[in-house]
Design a protein around this motif. Structure first.
Motif, PDB file in Angstrom:
ATOM      1  N   MET A 106      75.041  79.328  78.421  1.00  0.00           N
ATOM      2  CA  MET A 106      75.576  78.202  79.173  1.00  0.00           C
ATOM      3  C   MET A 106      74.793  78.028  80.472  1.00  0.00           C
ATOM      4  O   MET A 106      74.508  79.005  81.178  1.00  0.00           O
ATOM      5  N   ASP A 107      74.426  76.802  80.777  1.00  0.00           N
ATOM      6  CA  ASP A 107      73.661  76.506  81.990  1.00  0.00           C
ATOM      7  C   ASP A 107      74.631  76.073  83.075  1.00  0.00           C
ATOM      8  O   ASP A 107      75.100  74.935  83.100  1.00  0.00           O
ATOM      9  N   LYS A 108      74.923  76.991  84.008  1.00  0.00           N
ATOM     10  CA  LYS A 108      75.883  76.686  85.061  1.00  0.00           C
ATOM     11  C   LYS A 108      75.358  75.655  86.053  1.00  0.00           C
ATOM     12  O   LYS A 108      76.127  75.026  86.782  1.00  0.00           O
ATOM     13  N   ALA A 109      74.025  75.480  86.097  1.00  0.00           N
ATOM     14  CA  ALA A 109      73.432  74.502  87.009  1.00  0.00           C
ATOM     15  C   ALA A 109      73.413  73.098  86.414  1.00  0.00           C
ATOM     16  O   ALA A 109      73.113  72.131  87.106  1.00  0.00           O
ATOM     17  N   SER A 110      73.729  72.994  85.156  1.00  0.00           N
ATOM     18  CA  SER A 110      73.686  71.695  84.486  1.00  0.00           C
ATOM     19  C   SER A 110      74.845  70.808  84.937  1.00  0.00           C
ATOM     20  O   SER A 110      75.974  71.297  85.115  1.00  0.00           O
ATOM     21  N   PRO A 111      74.600  69.502  85.123  1.00  0.00           N
ATOM     22  CA  PRO A 111      75.691  68.584  85.467  1.00  0.00           C
ATOM     23  C   PRO A 111      76.641  68.352  84.282  1.00  0.00           C
ATOM     24  O   PRO A 111      77.737  67.832  84.462  1.00  0.00           O
ATOM     25  N   MET A 112      76.203  68.763  83.089  1.00  0.00           N
ATOM     26  CA  MET A 112      77.055  68.600  81.905  1.00  0.00           C
ATOM     27  C   MET A 112      78.171  69.632  81.942  1.00  0.00           C
ATOM     28  O   MET A 112      77.920  70.823  82.131  1.00  0.00           O
ATOM     29  N   PRO A 113      79.419  69.220  81.772  1.00  0.00           N
ATOM     30  CA  PRO A 113      80.540  70.162  81.781  1.00  0.00           C
ATOM     31  C   PRO A 113      80.368  71.254  80.727  1.00  0.00           C
ATOM     32  O   PRO A 113      79.730  71.046  79.693  1.00  0.00           O
ATOM     33  N   ALA A 114      80.948  72.406  80.998  1.00  0.00           N
ATOM     34  CA  ALA A 114      80.808  73.548  80.096  1.00  0.00           C
ATOM     35  C   ALA A 114      81.310  73.229  78.692  1.00  0.00           C
ATOM     36  O   ALA A 114      80.698  73.636  77.694  1.00  0.00           O
ATOM     37  N   TYR A 115      82.417  72.490  78.597  1.00  0.00           N
ATOM     38  CA  TYR A 115      82.959  72.202  77.264  1.00  0.00           C
ATOM     39  C   TYR A 115      81.993  71.324  76.464  1.00  0.00           C
ATOM     40  O   TYR A 115      81.866  71.469  75.246  1.00  0.00           O
ATOM     41  N   ALA A 116      81.297  70.379  77.163  1.00  0.00           N
ATOM     42  CA  ALA A 116      80.339  69.513  76.476  1.00  0.00           C
ATOM     43  C   ALA A 116      79.120  70.308  76.018  1.00  0.00           C
ATOM     44  O   ALA A 116      78.578  70.074  74.930  1.00  0.00           O
ATOM     45  N   GLN A 117      78.676  71.269  76.848  1.00  0.00           N
ATOM     46  CA  GLN A 117      77.567  72.129  76.450  1.00  0.00           C
ATOM     47  C   GLN A 117      77.932  72.943  75.215  1.00  0.00           C
ATOM     48  O   GLN A 117      77.143  73.054  74.267  1.00  0.00           O
ATOM     49  N   LEU A 118      79.130  73.504  75.219  1.00  0.00           N
ATOM     50  CA  LEU A 118      79.573  74.309  74.085  1.00  0.00           C
ATOM     51  C   LEU A 118      79.706  73.444  72.829  1.00  0.00           C
ATOM     52  O   LEU A 118      79.329  73.861  71.728  1.00  0.00           O
ATOM     53  N   ALA A 119      80.206  72.238  72.998  1.00  0.00           N
ATOM     54  CA  ALA A 119      80.312  71.328  71.855  1.00  0.00           C
ATOM     55  C   ALA A 119      78.932  71.050  71.275  1.00  0.00           C
ATOM     56  O   ALA A 119      78.756  71.001  70.049  1.00  0.00           O
ATOM     57  N   ASP A 120      77.918  70.882  72.134  1.00  0.00           N
ATOM     58  CA  ASP A 120      76.552  70.647  71.663  1.00  0.00           C
ATOM     59  C   ASP A 120      76.013  71.863  70.923  1.00  0.00           C
ATOM     60  O   ASP A 120      75.318  71.738  69.902  1.00  0.00           O
TER      61      ASP A 120
END
Length: 242
Positions: free
Chosen positions: A1-15
């Protein structure tokens, strides 16, 4: 997980999960890891894991089974939808639209409009026929009918293409309560072909539209004739990364 990303964690995990399904890591019919397992594996909260799975569920990629788990869906062609995206895109390009009214008259309803609009022998309709071009090329022939009432704002709507396209593609138009669209194939008659600069007998789409007022009475009826080359119907099924 990229904590610096503007994408929310749930959206990253969904991807991540979507990519796993796409690669075959989770094949159709298989069960996804439990949300608690996902949370631990990716270092997120249980709530984040649940949100990620909910995204996949909303996209029809997985289904939750009470008391059993979450399963990857099989490709279901029966749930595919065909939209009018190309049609809407052209009508939204107002700077490159040209409209030419080729016929407009008040007459007694005698064709299909008589039955659809529920006209009586004494009733008249406004008929407007127009060519709508995009980037100087004929795009569609539109024929429309509405019950003749000089006091009704519907009359203005049928003569104003900007308002007319808003009936179908924009929200907030208040003169109609509801409407329906029907797409069928048809063959061009000589005059239609000439106006559209196509060949007589060429197959085209006929997009009927029928709108009802707030008294639930059919008020406006008509159709667009448009080449399938200018309005392709495309539906995507399965997993797409775009």
């Amino acid at each position: 997980m990229d904590k610096a990303s503007p994408m929310p964690a749930y959206a990253q995990l969904a991807d991540f999960l979507r990519s796993g399904i796409s690669r075959g890591e989770y094949p159709p019919g298989s069960r996804l890891p439990a949300e608690a397992t996902l949370a631990k594996a990716y270092g997120v909260s249980a709530m984040t894991a649940r949100q990620a799975v909910s995204v996949l569920e909303e996209n029809n990629l997985v289904r939750r089974v009470q008391g059993s788990g979450t399963y990857v869906r099989k490709v279901d062609v029966g749930t595919s939808n065909f939209d009018l995206e190309s049609f809407a895109r052209v009508f939204g390009d107002q700077d490159n639209l040209q409209v030419r009214i080729v016929k407009a008259e008040v007459k007694k309803g005698a064709g299909p409009e008589k039955e659809v609009l529920g006209l009586q022998a004494k009733d008249s309709v406004i008929m407007v026929e127009r060519i709508i071009s995009h980037q100087n090329e004929p795009f569609t022939l539109h024929v429309s009918f509405t019950t003749f009432d000089p006091t009704s704002p519907t009359v203005e709507a049928m003569l104003d293409t900007v308002v007319l396209t808003g009936l179908i593609f924009q929200e907030g138009y208040s003169n109609f309560k509801r409407g329906s669209l029907r797409l069928t194939p048809t063959l061009l008659e000589p005059r239609e072909a000439r106006l559209l600069e196509l060949k007589q007998g060429e197959p085209v789409f006929k997009l009927d539209h029928l709108f009802y007022n707030f008294d639930d009475q059919p008020t406006a009826f008509g159709w667009f004739l448009i080449s399938h080359e200018k309005m392709p119907l495309i539906s995507k099924v399965g997993i797409w990364d775009d």
